[in-house]
Design an enzyme around this catalytic site. Structure first.
Site, short mmCIF file in Angstrom:
data_model
loop_
_atom_site.label_atom_id
_atom_site.label_comp_id
_atom_site.label_asym_id
_atom_site.label_seq_id
_atom_site.Cartn_x
_atom_site.Cartn_y
_atom_site.Cartn_z
N GLY A 120 0.81 -1.21 0.00
CA GLY A 120 0.00 0.00 0.00
C GLY A 120 0.84 1.26 0.00
N THR A 165 8.18 5.44 -2.24
CA THR A 165 7.69 4.21 -2.82
C THR A 165 7.80 4.22 -4.34
OG1 THR A 165 5.67 2.94 -3.24
CG2 THR A 165 5.36 5.22 -2.67
N GLU A 167 5.77 2.84 -6.27
CA GLU A 167 4.42 2.90 -6.83
C GLU A 167 3.87 4.33 -6.86
OE1 GLU A 167 1.74 -0.76 -6.56
OE2 GLU A 167 2.63 -0.67 -4.58
N HIS A 186 -3.58 3.69 -2.18
CA HIS A 186 -3.49 2.38 -2.85
C HIS A 186 -3.37 1.30 -1.78
CE1 HIS A 186 -2.20 -1.09 -4.99
NE2 HIS A 186 -0.96 -1.01 -4.55
N HIS A 188 -4.39 -3.26 -0.92
CA HIS A 188 -4.74 -4.58 -1.44
C HIS A 188 -5.82 -5.21 -0.55
CE1 HIS A 188 -0.14 -4.31 -2.16
NE2 HIS A 188 -0.76 -3.78 -3.20
#
Ligand SMILES: [Zn+2]
Length: 364
Positions: A120, A165, A167, A186, A188
């Site tokens: 995340g 990160t 991402e 973000h 999961h």
């Protein structure tokens, strides 16, 4: 001498129904009390006058609720440029408060089981070309303000001691395509990620609240996380969707602030969870496109645009999304045609196929 207020003292005043705007303009506040003022959009010294408890006619005064608003507004064209100015901005009280909000949301996504390990990431846009972001390789449940970094819109780190990160590029892809996206979360979460892995989006016309507050969930085809391809694909979708399932990966949501983006994440996973359970007890019963149209109109009234009314016929509103093509009835089954299935009925084949896919995943 000016009065000093702690968070506890302010909370007591709030509990008593006191208007925080009527506090003296020269009052002093502890950092946590200042945070509370921001949360309530209060500006001491700005109350025009102490409102009477009732109007002259004797009607009780109605308190208009103030909704919390954590949206960060910067001055366009005024981003700090020099290393010294960036450093001062990065450690300013305003930015420190936003970093704390990121940590708080990190704790919430971890507590909800939306992230595992170092999974995340969270971002908040704070300038034309500046974005706060979480660092790599950290549990989102245990971050402190000192862990938060800052990058430019190309992903170059400009402040913070921990590396950002990888991402973050996906978040930046969203922010580049959709200026209203000032924060992305973000994660999961299990149920929504299961839909992403199965390659399906939850069907429409099932639960009103996600239709109003979430809108249509988008679906991005699989790309390696953090790559420019992933950022481009998700960024394009962000113009129409505030919640996007990333195939075989997880979910990314955007909002006007970090709380808003987080709510979209909760809405998405709760919706997917409800659909999953529904599949096990007989399958969903849709309420029909005419009712969805009413919900989308409520969205419009709340200032949340929705592309579906512009792009789809009413009869298509309850069909599943583009990436559920294998679960959709053929186009000729559109209920606009004469002798159509009455709205409110659900296509048995669609339900069966989605049920089979989910049960296959659960049994695998
Ligand atoms: Zn991820």
């Amino acid at each position: 001498m000016s009065q000093f207020y702690t968070e506890k003292a302010l909370q007591q005043l709030i509990n008593q129904g006191k208007d925080l705007n009527s506090l003296p303009a020269n009052a002093k506040f502890s950092p946590m009390a200042r945070d509370l003022l921001r949360k309530h959009n209060a500006k001491p010294g700005t109350a025009t006058s102490e409102a009477p408890a009732s109007t002259p006619s004797g009607t009780p005064r109605i308190h208009v609720p103030v909704l919390p608003n954590y949206e960060y507004d910067w001055t366009p064209g005024a981003d700090p440029k020099s290393a010294k100015d960036i450093e001062a901005f990065f450690y300013s009280p305003e930015i420190q408060a936003l970093k704390q909000r990121i940590c708080d949301i990190g704790e919430r996504i971890w507590s909800k089981g939306y992230v595992d390990g170092n999974g995340g990431n969270i971002t908040v846009r704070v300038g034309d070309n500046l974005v706060l972001c979480t660092p790599t390789l950290i549990s989102k449940g245990f971050m402190t303000v000192d862990d938060i970094c800052m990058v430019d819109l190309d992903g170059n780190q400009v402040a913070g001691t921990r590396p950002r990160t990888s991402e973050v590029n996906t978040h930046l892809g969203i922010m580049k395509h959709e200026p209203k996206a000032k924060s992305c979360v973000h994660a999961h979460p299990i149920y929504a990620t299961a839909f992403a892995v199965a390659g399906v989006t939850p069907p429409a016309c099932l639960i009103p609240e996600p239709e109003v507050f979430l809108g249509e969930i988008g679906f991005a085809s699989y790309q390696t996380p953090g790559t420019p391809e992933n950022a481009a694909e998700v960024g394009q979708l962000a113009k129409k969707h505030q919640s996007i399932l990333m195939q075989n990966h997880g979910v990314i949501c955007w909002g006007k602030d970090v709380e808003d983006a987080y709510w979209k994440m909760e809405n998405t996973d709760a919706f997917c969870h409800a659909v999953t359970v529904t599949m096990q007890i007989g399958g969903p019963k849709q309420y029909g496109p005419d009712k969805l149209k009413e919900l989308i109109e409520i969205r419009h009234k709340l200032g949340m645009p929705d592309h579906r009314l512009d792009e789809l016929q009413e009869c298509q509103l309850c069909d599943a999304g583009e990436y559920t093509v294998q679960t959709q009835p053929p186009a000729s089954a559109c209920s606009c045609e004469l002798g159509a299935t009455p709205s409110g009925d659900v296509d048995e084949a669609v339900v069966q196929q989605i049920t089979d896919m989910i049960m296959d995943k659960l049994n695998a």
